[in-house]
Design a protein around this motif. Structure first.
Motif, short mmCIF file in Angstrom:
data_model
loop_
_atom_site.label_atom_id
_atom_site.label_comp_id
_atom_site.label_asym_id
_atom_site.label_seq_id
_atom_site.Cartn_x
_atom_site.Cartn_y
_atom_site.Cartn_z
N ASN A 144 0.67 -1.34 -0.14
CA ASN A 144 -0.09 0.03 -0.15
C ASN A 144 0.79 1.22 -0.08
OD1 ASN A 144 -2.80 -1.15 0.38
ND2 ASN A 144 -1.70 -2.18 2.18
N SER A 145 0.43 2.34 -0.14
CA SER A 145 1.02 3.52 -0.26
C SER A 145 0.51 4.64 0.54
CB SER A 145 1.55 4.10 -1.68
OG SER A 145 0.25 4.38 -2.55
N ILE A 146 1.12 5.62 1.08
CA ILE A 146 0.48 6.82 1.69
C ILE A 146 0.85 8.01 0.89
CG2 ILE A 146 0.28 5.83 4.08
CD1 ILE A 146 2.98 7.58 4.82
N SER A 147 -0.09 8.92 0.94
CA SER A 147 0.10 10.22 0.01
C SER A 147 0.02 11.33 0.89
CB SER A 147 -0.94 10.28 -1.19
OG SER A 147 -0.36 9.38 -2.35
N PRO A 148 1.08 11.80 1.40
CA PRO A 148 0.82 12.88 2.44
C PRO A 148 0.75 14.22 1.68
CG PRO A 148 2.83 11.59 3.01
CD PRO A 148 2.30 11.07 1.56
N GLY A 149 -0.05 15.19 2.27
CA GLY A 149 0.19 16.53 1.66
C GLY A 149 1.38 17.09 2.33
N TYR A 150 1.31 18.52 2.48
CA TYR A 150 2.61 19.20 2.82
C TYR A 150 2.70 18.83 4.55
CZ TYR A 150 2.58 21.91 -1.26
OH TYR A 150 2.54 22.43 -2.52
N GLY A 196 0.03 -3.85 10.43
CA GLY A 196 -0.33 -4.94 11.22
C GLY A 196 -1.56 -5.92 10.53
N ASP A 197 -2.16 -6.52 11.41
CA ASP A 197 -3.03 -7.65 11.07
C ASP A 197 -4.58 -7.20 10.89
OD1 ASP A 197 -0.98 -9.33 10.76
OD2 ASP A 197 -1.25 -10.38 12.85
N THR A 198 -4.81 -5.81 11.15
CA THR A 198 -6.35 -5.59 10.96
C THR A 198 -6.37 -5.04 9.66
OG1 THR A 198 -5.77 -3.46 11.71
CG2 THR A 198 -6.54 -5.03 13.59
N SER A 199 -5.41 -5.14 8.79
CA SER A 199 -5.55 -4.36 7.57
C SER A 199 -5.31 -5.47 6.40
CB SER A 199 -4.65 -3.27 7.36
OG SER A 199 -3.34 -3.59 7.55
N THR A 200 -5.65 -6.69 6.88
CA THR A 200 -5.29 -7.81 5.75
C THR A 200 -6.31 -7.70 4.40
OG1 THR A 200 -6.95 -9.19 7.30
CG2 THR A 200 -4.40 -9.63 7.48
N PHE A 201 -7.35 -7.15 4.56
CA PHE A 201 -7.91 -6.99 3.11
C PHE A 201 -7.44 -5.66 2.55
CE2 PHE A 201 -12.29 -6.45 0.59
CZ PHE A 201 -11.97 -7.78 -0.02
N THR A 202 -6.58 -5.10 3.11
CA THR A 202 -6.10 -3.78 2.30
C THR A 202 -4.85 -4.00 1.58
OG1 THR A 202 -6.92 -2.69 4.21
CG2 THR A 202 -5.82 -1.32 3.06
N THR A 203 -5.06 -3.92 0.43
CA THR A 203 -3.65 -3.97 -0.62
C THR A 203 -3.81 -3.26 -1.77
OG1 THR A 203 -1.99 -5.32 -1.21
CG2 THR A 203 -4.40 -6.36 -1.18
N GLY A 204 -2.96 -2.67 -2.23
CA GLY A 204 -2.89 -2.02 -3.51
C GLY A 204 -3.74 -0.34 -3.28
N SER A 205 -3.92 -0.36 -2.00
CA SER A 205 -4.53 0.97 -1.93
C SER A 205 -3.77 2.18 -1.64
CB SER A 205 -5.38 0.91 -0.54
OG SER A 205 -6.37 0.13 -0.88
N ASP A 206 -3.81 3.38 -2.17
CA ASP A 206 -3.00 4.67 -1.75
C ASP A 206 -4.03 5.50 -0.70
OD1 ASP A 206 -0.93 6.66 -2.25
OD2 ASP A 206 -2.75 7.69 -2.98
N PHE A 207 -3.35 5.81 0.34
CA PHE A 207 -4.03 6.93 1.31
C PHE A 207 -3.91 8.33 1.23
CE2 PHE A 207 -4.50 2.36 2.69
CZ PHE A 207 -5.65 2.25 3.22
#
Ligand code: NAD
Length: 258
Positions: free
Chosen positions: A189-195, A238-249
């Protein structure tokens, strides 16, 4: 087990590139606070060592420093090996090292273009592939890449075509690896922060003078704090995001909403 307990990272190990300061230092702190042992990976070994000692002292976790230039394939491979040797396993990583060079496109040298692409995109590729190879062979893991809101919008007024292109590349790399590895237990997954107020923005002679302008444009009227990125990264590791993949936040205080 309650959800907060389930989000903890006890027994897990990981590393953060560009972890000596700024966003990487904060996510490394978050990982250690959540119970993980962590390697601070950075080109700047002296600062990485200080950061590792500081986080170890504050959290009681094992936190080590590793010198590595993320653009060098041999160093990245050796770094992943050292993480596994010293921490015992590798469950997650945050490929976060990055730089910004601003120049009008027609004045940007090819060397400047290559430098930005090399650290921001090739470095993430090398980190993900070396971590991914280990995780694929050892039952899975979670990879977090730092992209940017600059992958989604063209920031103004500063000209930063190489940075924007490199971060857009990080998001497509993230999605591509997520698809390739989905059935083999490795999430990407990726994160996309602002400034965000870090040395990259606050200490740069090119960027610092623009902060007042960015704050005028920002719906929240301020820069983000690196601490405001910690919880999403702990969740992704961690293990509460096991259905989260390929997402950008996108975490930008609504900067990219209009
Ligand atoms: P920073 O400059 O404070 O920290 C970056 C760290 O990366 C430094 O410790 C540096 O030594 C390390 N580094 C640089 N090149 C390296 C290399 N080749 N190998 C290993 N380590 C290297 O920056 P930051 O603001 O914390 O940014 C971290 C990431 O977040 C970057 O990818 C950046 O593009 C991204 N980002 C930052 C902002 C922001 O506003 N600060 C916004 C969006 C995305």
């Amino acid at each position: 087990m309650g959800i907060i307990e389930a989000m903890r990272l006890d027994g897990k190990c990981g590393f953060v590139t560009g972890g000596a300061r700024g966003i990487g230092k904060c996510t490394a702190t978050g990982f250690a606070e959540a119970g993980a042992d962590v390697a601070i990976v950075d080109l700047d070994f002296e600062t990485a060592e200080k950061t590792a000692a500081e986080i170890a002292e504050a959290t009681g976790r094992k936190v080590i420093a590793i010198k590595c230039d993320c653009t060098d394939p041999d160093q990245v491979a050796a770094m992943v090996q050292e993480v596994v040797e010293k921490l015992g396993r590798l469950d997650f990583c945050h490929a976060n090292a990055g730089i910004c060079i601003n120049a009008p496109a027609e004045e940007m040298t090819y060397e400047q273009w290559l430098k930005v692409l090399n650290i921001n995109l090739n470095g993430v590729f090398l980190t993900d592939i070396e971590a991914g190879k280990y995780m694929l062979a050892h039952g899975g893991g979670s990879i977090i890449n730092t992209a940017s809101m600059s992958a989604h919008i063209v920031n103004v007024p500063q000209p930063q075509c190489a940075y924007n292109a490199s971060k857009a590349g990080v998001i497509q790399l993230t999605k591509s690896l997520a698809i390739e590895w989905a059935k083999r237990g490795v999430r990407v997954n990726s994160i996309s922060p602002g400034y965000i107020g870090t040395d990259l923005t606050l200490s740069s002679p090119h960027l610092q003078p623009l902060i007042a302008k960015w704050n005028e444009m920002a719906p929240l009227g301020r820069l983000g704090k690196p601490e405001e990125l910690e919880s999403i990264c702990v969740y992704l590791a961690g293990d509460t995001s096991t259905f989260t993949t390929g997402s950008d936040f996108i975490i930008d205080g609504a900067f990219t909403c209009f």
